[in-house]
Design a protein around this motif. Structure first.
Motif, short mmCIF file in Angstrom:
data_model
loop_
_atom_site.label_atom_id
_atom_site.label_comp_id
_atom_site.label_asym_id
_atom_site.label_seq_id
_atom_site.Cartn_x
_atom_site.Cartn_y
_atom_site.Cartn_z
N THR A 1 0.82 -1.21 0.00
CA THR A 1 0.00 0.00 0.00
C THR A 1 0.85 1.26 0.00
OG1 THR A 1 -0.16 0.14 2.42
CG2 THR A 1 -1.84 -1.18 1.27
N ARG A 2 2.17 1.10 0.27
CA ARG A 2 3.02 2.28 0.35
C ARG A 2 4.39 2.11 -0.26
NH1 ARG A 2 1.96 0.09 5.63
NH2 ARG A 2 3.75 -0.21 7.01
N SER A 3 4.66 0.99 -0.87
CA SER A 3 6.01 0.79 -1.41
C SER A 3 6.02 -0.28 -2.49
CB SER A 3 6.97 0.38 -0.29
OG SER A 3 8.24 0.03 -0.82
N GLN A 4 6.95 -0.13 -3.44
CA GLN A 4 7.19 -1.15 -4.46
C GLN A 4 8.55 -1.82 -4.23
OE1 GLN A 4 5.01 -2.31 -6.80
NE2 GLN A 4 3.63 -1.04 -5.58
N VAL A 5 9.03 -1.77 -2.99
CA VAL A 5 10.30 -2.42 -2.65
C VAL A 5 10.23 -3.90 -3.02
CG1 VAL A 5 9.57 -2.97 -0.30
CG2 VAL A 5 12.00 -2.73 -0.79
N PRO A 6 11.29 -4.48 -3.55
CA PRO A 6 11.27 -5.92 -3.88
C PRO A 6 11.00 -6.78 -2.65
CG PRO A 6 13.13 -4.86 -4.94
CD PRO A 6 12.55 -3.84 -4.00
N ILE A 7 10.09 -7.76 -2.80
CA ILE A 7 9.73 -8.68 -1.72
C ILE A 7 9.87 -10.11 -2.21
CG2 ILE A 7 7.88 -9.48 -0.19
CD1 ILE A 7 6.66 -6.69 -0.34
N ILE A 8 10.59 -10.92 -1.44
CA ILE A 8 10.68 -12.36 -1.72
C ILE A 8 9.99 -13.09 -0.58
CG2 ILE A 8 12.22 -14.34 -2.01
CD1 ILE A 8 14.31 -12.49 -3.15
N MET A 9 8.99 -13.91 -0.93
CA MET A 9 8.28 -14.71 0.07
C MET A 9 9.05 -16.01 0.31
SD MET A 9 5.56 -12.86 0.72
CE MET A 9 4.48 -13.98 1.59
N VAL A 10 9.08 -16.44 1.56
CA VAL A 10 9.69 -17.71 1.94
C VAL A 10 8.57 -18.66 2.38
CG1 VAL A 10 11.32 -18.88 3.46
CG2 VAL A 10 11.79 -16.55 2.67
N THR A 11 8.47 -19.80 1.71
CA THR A 11 7.37 -20.73 1.98
C THR A 11 7.92 -22.11 2.32
OG1 THR A 11 7.12 -21.52 -0.29
CG2 THR A 11 5.97 -19.50 0.29
N ALA A 12 7.09 -22.91 2.97
CA ALA A 12 7.43 -24.29 3.24
C ALA A 12 6.94 -25.17 2.09
CB ALA A 12 6.79 -24.75 4.55
N LYS A 13 7.52 -26.35 1.96
CA LYS A 13 7.07 -27.28 0.93
C LYS A 13 5.59 -27.60 1.13
CE LYS A 13 11.36 -29.63 -0.38
NZ LYS A 13 12.07 -30.93 -0.46
N GLY A 14 4.88 -27.72 0.01
CA GLY A 14 3.48 -28.11 0.09
C GLY A 14 2.54 -26.96 0.37
N THR A 15 3.03 -25.70 0.25
CA THR A 15 2.16 -24.55 0.49
C THR A 15 2.01 -23.73 -0.79
OG1 THR A 15 4.04 -23.23 1.26
CG2 THR A 15 2.74 -24.38 2.93
N GLU A 16 1.74 -24.43 -1.90
CA GLU A 16 1.64 -23.75 -3.19
C GLU A 16 0.54 -22.70 -3.18
OE1 GLU A 16 0.23 -24.93 -7.65
OE2 GLU A 16 1.73 -26.23 -6.72
N ILE A 17 -0.59 -22.99 -2.52
CA ILE A 17 -1.69 -22.03 -2.48
C ILE A 17 -1.25 -20.74 -1.81
CG2 ILE A 17 -3.97 -21.55 -1.51
CD1 ILE A 17 -4.66 -24.48 -1.90
N ASP A 18 -0.53 -20.87 -0.68
CA ASP A 18 -0.02 -19.68 0.01
C ASP A 18 0.94 -18.90 -0.88
OD1 ASP A 18 -1.47 -20.19 2.29
OD2 ASP A 18 0.13 -21.33 3.24
N THR A 19 1.76 -19.63 -1.63
CA THR A 19 2.70 -18.99 -2.54
C THR A 19 1.97 -18.16 -3.58
OG1 THR A 19 4.30 -20.78 -2.26
CG2 THR A 19 4.55 -19.38 -4.21
#
Length: 269
Positions: free
Chosen positions: A102-120
């Motif tokens: 809502t306030r920035s376009q800073v690069p963001i990398i999400m870290v997920t666990a295996k088997g959480t494709e929906i969350d990804t």
């Protein structure tokens, strides 16, 4: 525990709400200082390894261990990149990502666990630029971090160009002019069908960011589309035949397996 790791010390600069952007990464490089990374992670085993490993790679690392702390540190640090675990206490990584966007376009990398494709997929849809899956190798993570910093148009001012006085957008030799419904690839005009044009426009407007298959279909064909999803693949194939040097080995419109597609920003653009 302290919000800031013992790896290279973080600078609390009293950032201005609403003005954070990936431009800070460019300023960091211009001034020769380390790129500042905000790590939002609650697993101590990962925190310690990341703080040490990223510090050795020259990054300036600060750590938040829950969602509200991540947002507070984001506002005070103005980081150049955010490494965001999707399963944070008190406030999920997805909600943190949504709030940052809502306030920035800073690069963001999400870290997920295996088997959480929906969350990804959800994370990418609310604005994350990329993701990594635990367990990961530090070398892979660092490569992805440097890639998203390169791909960010604000982080690399030469990567994306908007011709003065027009609504056109040019990225990596591909120019899309929505007002005139014209497309030029490496200086040569190409003629696209309507849906191909809409798809290319959406991809180039989000250059460097993964767009999920559902997002592309909803935005181009409409949320009520009930046809074969292979339609998207056919249109991507046609676009590649127009924009790629070698459509059998695409480097501009790339596939993120199991998620969607990304319009790449070349580091040499």
């Amino acid at each position: 525990m302290s919000a800031t790791s013992s790896a290279p010390s973080a600078r609390h600069t009293g950032g201005r709400r609403g003005e954070h952007s990936a431009e800070s990464a460019a300023r960091a490089r211009d001034r020769g200082r380390a790129v500042t990374v905000l790590v939002a992670e609650d697993e101590e085993s990962f925190v310690d390894a990341l703080a040490i490993g990223l510090g050795r790679e020259g990054f300036d690392v600060s750590v938040a261990r829950d969602g509200p702390e991540a947002l507070a540190l984001f506002d005070s640090l103005e980081p150049d990149l955010v490494l965001l675990d999707i399963m944070l206490p008190k406030m999920s990584g997805v909600d943190v990502c949504r709030a940052i966007r809502t306030r920035s376009q800073v690069p963001i990398i999400m870290v997920t666990a295996k088997g959480t494709e929906i969350d990804t997929v959800v994370g990418l849809e609310v604005g994350a630029d990329d993701y990594v899956t635990k367990p990961y190798r530090l070398r892979e993570l660092v490569a992805r971090m440097r890639a998203v910093l390169r791909r960010s148009p604000a982080g690399d001012p030469a990567a994306a160009h908007v011709p003065e006085g027009s609504g056109a957008l040019e990225v990596g030799g591909v120019l899309v002019d929505p007002d005139r419904h014209r497309v030029f690839v490496r200086g040569n005009e190409v003629h696209l069908r309507r849906k191909e044009f809409e798809l290319l426009s959406l991809l180039i407007q989000n250059a460097g960011r993964v767009l999920t298959r559902d997002t592309l279909i909803d935005r181009v064909w409409g949320a009520d589309y009930v046809g074969d999803t292979k339609t998207l693949d056919v249109h991507i194939k046609r676009l590649r035949s127009h924009v790629e040097v070698d459509s059998s080995s695409p480097t501009i419109i790339t596939t993120v397996r199991g998620v969607g597609y990304r319009f790449e920003i070349s580091p040499d653009a």
